[in-house]
Design a protein around this motif. Structure first.
Motif, PDB file in Angstrom:
ATOM      1  N   ARG A   1      -3.863   3.981  -1.829  1.00  0.00           N
ATOM      2  CA  ARG A   1      -3.910   2.813  -2.817  1.00  0.00           C
ATOM      3  C   ARG A   1      -3.459   1.607  -2.335  1.00  0.00           C
ATOM      4  NH1 ARG A   1       0.151   4.008  -7.416  1.00  0.00           N
ATOM      5  NH2 ARG A   1      -0.819   2.323  -8.375  1.00  0.00           N
ATOM      6  N   LEU A   2      -4.394   0.508  -2.697  1.00  0.00           N
ATOM      7  CA  LEU A   2      -4.080  -0.748  -1.949  1.00  0.00           C
ATOM      8  C   LEU A   2      -3.421  -1.738  -3.286  1.00  0.00           C
ATOM      9  CD1 LEU A   2      -4.526  -2.939   0.141  1.00  0.00           C
ATOM     10  CD2 LEU A   2      -6.898  -3.656  -0.691  1.00  0.00           C
TER      11      LEU A   2
ATOM     12  N   GLN B   1       9.062  -4.941   4.088  1.00  0.00           N
ATOM     13  CA  GLN B   1       9.489  -3.822   3.385  1.00  0.00           C
ATOM     14  C   GLN B   1       8.614  -2.378   3.781  1.00  0.00           C
ATOM     15  OE1 GLN B   1       9.775  -5.276  -0.579  1.00  0.00           O
ATOM     16  NE2 GLN B   1      12.072  -4.963  -0.615  1.00  0.00           N
ATOM     17  N   PHE B   2       9.396  -1.473   4.050  1.00  0.00           N
ATOM     18  CA  PHE B   2       8.587  -0.092   4.271  1.00  0.00           C
ATOM     19  C   PHE B   2       9.364   1.149   4.162  1.00  0.00           C
ATOM     20  CE2 PHE B   2       9.416  -1.958   8.625  1.00  0.00           C
ATOM     21  CZ  PHE B   2      10.144  -0.689   9.360  1.00  0.00           C
ATOM     22  N   ARG B   3       8.685   2.154   3.964  1.00  0.00           N
ATOM     23  CA  ARG B   3       9.366   3.493   3.703  1.00  0.00           C
ATOM     24  C   ARG B   3       8.309   4.590   4.321  1.00  0.00           C
ATOM     25  NH1 ARG B   3      13.398   5.150  -0.272  1.00  0.00           N
ATOM     26  NH2 ARG B   3      13.492   7.382  -0.050  1.00  0.00           N
TER      27      ARG B   3
ATOM     28  N   ALA C   1       3.461  16.675  11.382  1.00  0.00           N
ATOM     29  CA  ALA C   1       4.223  16.479  10.115  1.00  0.00           C
ATOM     30  C   ALA C   1       3.394  15.762   9.149  1.00  0.00           C
ATOM     31  CB  ALA C   1       5.315  15.350  10.822  1.00  0.00           C
ATOM     32  N   GLN C   2       3.871  15.975   7.845  1.00  0.00           N
ATOM     33  CA  GLN C   2       3.319  15.560   6.810  1.00  0.00           C
ATOM     34  C   GLN C   2       4.142  14.666   5.960  1.00  0.00           C
ATOM     35  OE1 GLN C   2       1.441  19.137   5.748  1.00  0.00           O
ATOM     36  NE2 GLN C   2      -0.594  18.361   5.850  1.00  0.00           N
ATOM     37  N   GLY C   3       3.728  13.626   4.985  1.00  0.00           N
ATOM     38  CA  GLY C   3       4.698  12.834   4.225  1.00  0.00           C
ATOM     39  C   GLY C   3       3.825  11.758   3.587  1.00  0.00           C
ATOM     40  N   LYS C   4       4.704  10.676   3.182  1.00  0.00           N
ATOM     41  CA  LYS C   4       4.062   9.717   2.432  1.00  0.00           C
ATOM     42  C   LYS C   4       4.621   8.350   2.980  1.00  0.00           C
ATOM     43  CE  LYS C   4       2.605   8.611  -2.138  1.00  0.00           C
ATOM     44  NZ  LYS C   4       2.464   8.824  -3.634  1.00  0.00           N
TER      45      LYS C   4
ATOM     46  N   PHE D   1       0.928  -1.404  -0.094  1.00  0.00           N
ATOM     47  CA  PHE D   1      -0.059   0.009   0.024  1.00  0.00           C
ATOM     48  C   PHE D   1       0.886   1.003   0.120  1.00  0.00           C
ATOM     49  CE2 PHE D   1       0.095  -0.824   4.661  1.00  0.00           C
ATOM     50  CZ  PHE D   1       0.815   0.488   4.989  1.00  0.00           C
ATOM     51  N   GLU D   2       0.376   2.443  -0.325  1.00  0.00           N
ATOM     52  CA  GLU D   2       0.776   3.646  -0.359  1.00  0.00           C
ATOM     53  C   GLU D   2      -0.273   4.927   0.068  1.00  0.00           C
ATOM     54  OE1 GLU D   2       1.428   5.698  -4.559  1.00  0.00           O
ATOM     55  OE2 GLU D   2       2.515   3.813  -4.503  1.00  0.00           O
TER      56      GLU D   2
END
Length: 209
Positions: free
Chosen positions: A186-187, A71-73, A60-63, A41-42
């Motif tokens: 988004r899945l 795995q992740f970011r 804070a904001q981001g993605k 997902f994102e």
């Protein structure tokens, strides 16, 4: 400064849970469906840390991106630039303003934190007491309370609308709340593995634990 790292990983259990519109209204059924169907997902996120007096300490904001297995970011874009990247074996934390990066083995850092439950699925009841919290502010809420007292958080609330998780709230041991709201989810998008690899820029100090 960002939320402490172990607390951030606890948040990731509920990050960006995108759900199918054909599911029944029951929040737990939709959450179970997510665990069955999700491979990646994102989403865009907004994060606030609030103290016991309801004062905002951090905004804070981001993605965020996640891909099974392991795995992740998290890309923080405001008010500072920071990246937290896991490739399945190593965890990198990069602070652009300080020109510093830290790398650790994921197993040593994360253990049985919720992000590992997300990456390596198993029954929630093995680690949490799961309960319905009813409807509030147009969302259906679930509560996850850890069985173990050796955590940085006391409870996680998950707020779902008809299709997706829109908000989550984490209560820590110090009376603070971390609230995260998700947009543009988004899945199961196709995310290249390169997204989860980190190479320290030239001149960056790297600390290895």
């Amino acid at each position: 400064m960002p939320t402490p790292m172990r607390t951030l990983f606890a948040l990731m259990l509920t990050a960006c849970l995108s759900l199918s519109p054909v599911l029944a209204d029951d929040a737990r059924a939709r959450l179970d469906h997510f665990f069955q169907e999700m491979t990646s997902f994102e989403a865009v996120f907004e994060q606030m840390v609030i103290n016991e007096r309801d004062e905002v300490l951090q905004h804070a904001q981001g993605k965020v991106y996640l891909k099974r297995p392991g795995q992740f970011r998290w890309d923080y874009q405001t008010p500072y630039n920071q990246q937290i990247v896991a490739d399945g074996q190593y965890l990198w934390t990069y602070d652009e303003d300080l020109a510093q990066a830290t790398v650790q083995e994921m197993g040593a850092v994360l253990g049985r934190t919720p992000i590992m439950l997300l990456s390596e699925p198993r029954a929630l009841e093995e680690d949490f007491e799961v309960a319905s919290e009813g409807n509030h502010q147009g969302l259906s809420w679930l509560s996850l309370t850890p069985h173990s007292g050796d955590t940085d958080f006391q409870r996680i609330l998950i707020g779902l609308d008809e299709r997706t998780v829109r908000m989550m709230v984490l209560y820590d041991q110090f009376g603070q709340q971390t609230r995260i709201r998700f947009e543009d989810m988004r899945l199961n998008p196709r995310i290249p593995d390169a997204r989860f690899r980190f190479e320290p820029p030239a001149g960056v100090d790297v600390m290895r634990n």
